[in-house]
Design a protein around this motif. Structure first.
Motif, PDB file in Angstrom:
ATOM      1  N   VAL B 107       0.849  -1.205   0.000  1.00 21.72           N
ATOM      2  CA  VAL B 107       0.000   0.000   0.000  1.00 21.72           C
ATOM      3  C   VAL B 107       0.877   1.245   0.000  1.00 21.72           C
ATOM      4  N   SER B 108       2.077   1.135   0.519  1.00 24.49           N
ATOM      5  CA  SER B 108       3.036   2.243   0.452  1.00 24.49           C
ATOM      6  C   SER B 108       3.662   2.286  -0.940  1.00 24.49           C
ATOM      7  N   GLU B 109       3.499   3.404  -1.619  1.00 21.94           N
ATOM      8  CA  GLU B 109       4.053   3.539  -2.972  1.00 21.94           C
ATOM      9  C   GLU B 109       5.579   3.387  -2.950  1.00 21.94           C
ATOM     10  N   GLN B 157       0.364   3.906   7.527  1.00 17.40           N
ATOM     11  CA  GLN B 157      -0.474   3.995   6.337  1.00 17.40           C
ATOM     12  C   GLN B 157      -1.920   4.217   6.785  1.00 17.40           C
ATOM     13  N   ASP B 160      -7.942   4.007   5.711  1.00 16.46           N
ATOM     14  CA  ASP B 160      -8.843   4.156   4.556  1.00 16.46           C
ATOM     15  C   ASP B 160      -8.153   3.768   3.260  1.00 16.46           C
ATOM     16  N   LYS B 161      -6.863   4.083   3.170  1.00 18.67           N
ATOM     17  CA  LYS B 161      -6.089   3.730   1.983  1.00 18.67           C
ATOM     18  C   LYS B 161      -5.950   2.205   1.892  1.00 18.67           C
ATOM     19  N   ALA B 164      -9.343   0.797   0.928  1.00 22.73           N
ATOM     20  CA  ALA B 164      -9.635   1.084  -0.481  1.00 22.73           C
ATOM     21  C   ALA B 164      -8.878   0.105  -1.375  1.00 22.73           C
ATOM     22  N   LEU B 165      -7.647  -0.198  -0.996  1.00 25.98           N
ATOM     23  CA  LEU B 165      -6.865  -1.144  -1.791  1.00 25.98           C
ATOM     24  C   LEU B 165      -7.470  -2.547  -1.711  1.00 25.98           C
TER      25      LEU B 165
END
Lengths: 315, 315
Positions: B107-109, B157, B160-161, B164-165
């Motif tokens: 999830v971390s770019e 992180q 919500d992110k 969403a993923l």
């Protein structure tokens, strides 16, 4: 067990120079013990179990009890404790001006015989004599119930027996109780039940949980106890303090790992984690071996790392 | 979080030959990997992540993925999984007849770029291509969200992110989700919150928690997840599977320590702890170093010791 029941503040009680050092293969020089305790006094821990006034023959590593107790700097706000096995030790601890005496017996008769060469009933008589000797002094008395979550010889101990013993401690004049998982046998469900039962029976009597991480459940047991409102925990810097029945296994829960978990969950301890970690990182030199504590190796969750240089998508 | 919310049965998912071995300094011979997996199949674990169909240049330790996948005995009732980084790997895994493919992105770019040399959006496109390739086969697809509880470069992180993923995974055709604490940054309060939020949003979608014990909180995080009803956990025999950012720290949570804690709390796993411990005790020979798991050293809480001979009170 619920996060809503968590205390707002947790009292962290350091036992490294007593429970941590007592079975180390190497004698830690007196001056190093004093320096370590003085440094721990500056970290914000609520209590320090300085030493044990025990026979030097039984625990040679703590033969310097009186000298250590006399030489450490007493920081206001920190409670300095000594473990005492009997009246003789209690008198020495009182003479050394300890703030608190920690009296211990095992709820398991077999363990108490093995450890103290007394029946639990006889140990309790000793507690009453110590309470008499301490009357009129400023010292408070804590009573530890060893093997409260299980005995390596007898196995599980009935909660009613543990609670009855806690009641006998209070009747003997003690001020507070520690439930000790002496050889790391506790599991979280058991911890939650016993802490809840203690609270139901003894209300606001101060209660400490003393866990070992022998089977990896140390911080899970802390979590379960927090979920029942427990607010006092013993821990040992670096997680040292192994158990003779579990060679190679970890010892007491690690103070820095405990404080790190509490910090991460937003529970106040008043302890400076950075100072603790720095002291824990000095232990391998002092002891001549690696330590079980993890945060001293891994750093805090919040300690970020630089991203690799030149990061970009391949296509 | 409450003990009442505990599941009746927990599914234990073994990852030692994938996550455990991938960064070991020593290549474990193919025959030893096969023998270990075959022995694990007999312990009662629900899933085994056998290997990763990844470039041998990226992970030399798993260069024998196809050979291992072909040679292991498939025990009915056990799900055999392979991690796949891309369509090429997915095709190889399908050809090898894996029951499940485990797709992963961070999830971390920053972490995804470092690990996969792709943006997360690009990784997701890859997931859709894999889902197409798997359509019509009997293989199920699990999607792992790496760094779900924190990234060593970016830190925390946003929940919500992460959610969403997970939604995007399900939209891409995946069947189940793993929330992975890739570098051991999760804390119990965070775990309880994220598991509860996942359940609220995705109901009965199968959810696995993948914890590392990097900072000593592994089993505490399991406890917090159980308290929200989580029933699937990854773990690595012996607790191997360290993280490159934490030299000397422990790896994945240890399978035998996990099963031991669940056994002690009365949670059914269907796993034979004795067999697991015996396999864990063989790891130091296979790997050339000690293992972090504690129960392999200390034995179970229920393993009692003989009382010292001639025990009696001193007076």
């Amino acid at each position: 067990m619920s996060f809503e029941a968590f205390p707002e503040r947790v009292y962290v009680q350091e036992v490294v120079t007593r429970d941590g050092l007592q079975i180390e293969p190497r004698f830690v020089p007196t001056a190093d013990k004093i320096a370590l305790i003085d440094a721990l006094s500056e970290t914000g821990v609520a209590k320090i179990e300085v030493t044990s006034f025990v026979s030097p023959k039984a625990v040679p590593n703590l033969a310097d009890a009186a000298e250590v107790a006399r030489a450490i700097k007493r920081r206001p706000g920190v409670t300095y404790v000594a473990l005492v096995p009997n009246l003789h030790g209690a008198e020495a601890a009182l003479e050394a001006g300890m703030d608190e005496l920690n009296l211990v017996l095992s709820v398991s008769e077999t363990h108490n015989l093995a450890n103290m060469r007394m029946t639990p009933a006889r140990s309790l008589e000793g507690f009453r004599a110590i309470a008499s000797a301490a009357r009129g002094t400023r010292a408070t008395l804590n009573g530890s119930i060893a093997t409260a979550f299980g005995c390596p010889f007898e196995g599980a101990q009935a909660p009613d027996k543990v609670l009855a013993l806690a009641g006998a401690y209070l009747d003997a004049g003690l001020d507070s109780i520690t439930l000790a998982d002496t050889t790391g046998m506790a599991n979280p469900r058991q911890v939650a039940r016993l802490v809840a039962a203690f609270r139901a029976r003894f209300g606001a009597v101060p209660l400490t949980l003393h866990f070992h991480n022998t089977r990896g459940m140390g911080l899970a047991n802390v979590l379960a106890a927090l979920g029942e409102g427990a607010e006092r925990f013993d821990a040992s810097l670096g997680g040292i303090g192994g158990c003779p029945f579990a060679p190679g296994a970890t010892g007491n829960i690690s103070t820095e790992d405990l404080v790190h978990m509490l910090d991460e969950m937003g529970v106040t301890t008043g302890v400076d984690l950075e100072k603790l970690v720095s002291l824990a990182r000095g232990l391998p030199d002092l002891l001549g071996h690696d330590i079980p504590g993890q945060v001293a190796k891994a750093g805090r969750s919040a300690d970020l790392h630089p991203a690799p240089a030149g990061l970009r998508a391949a296509s």
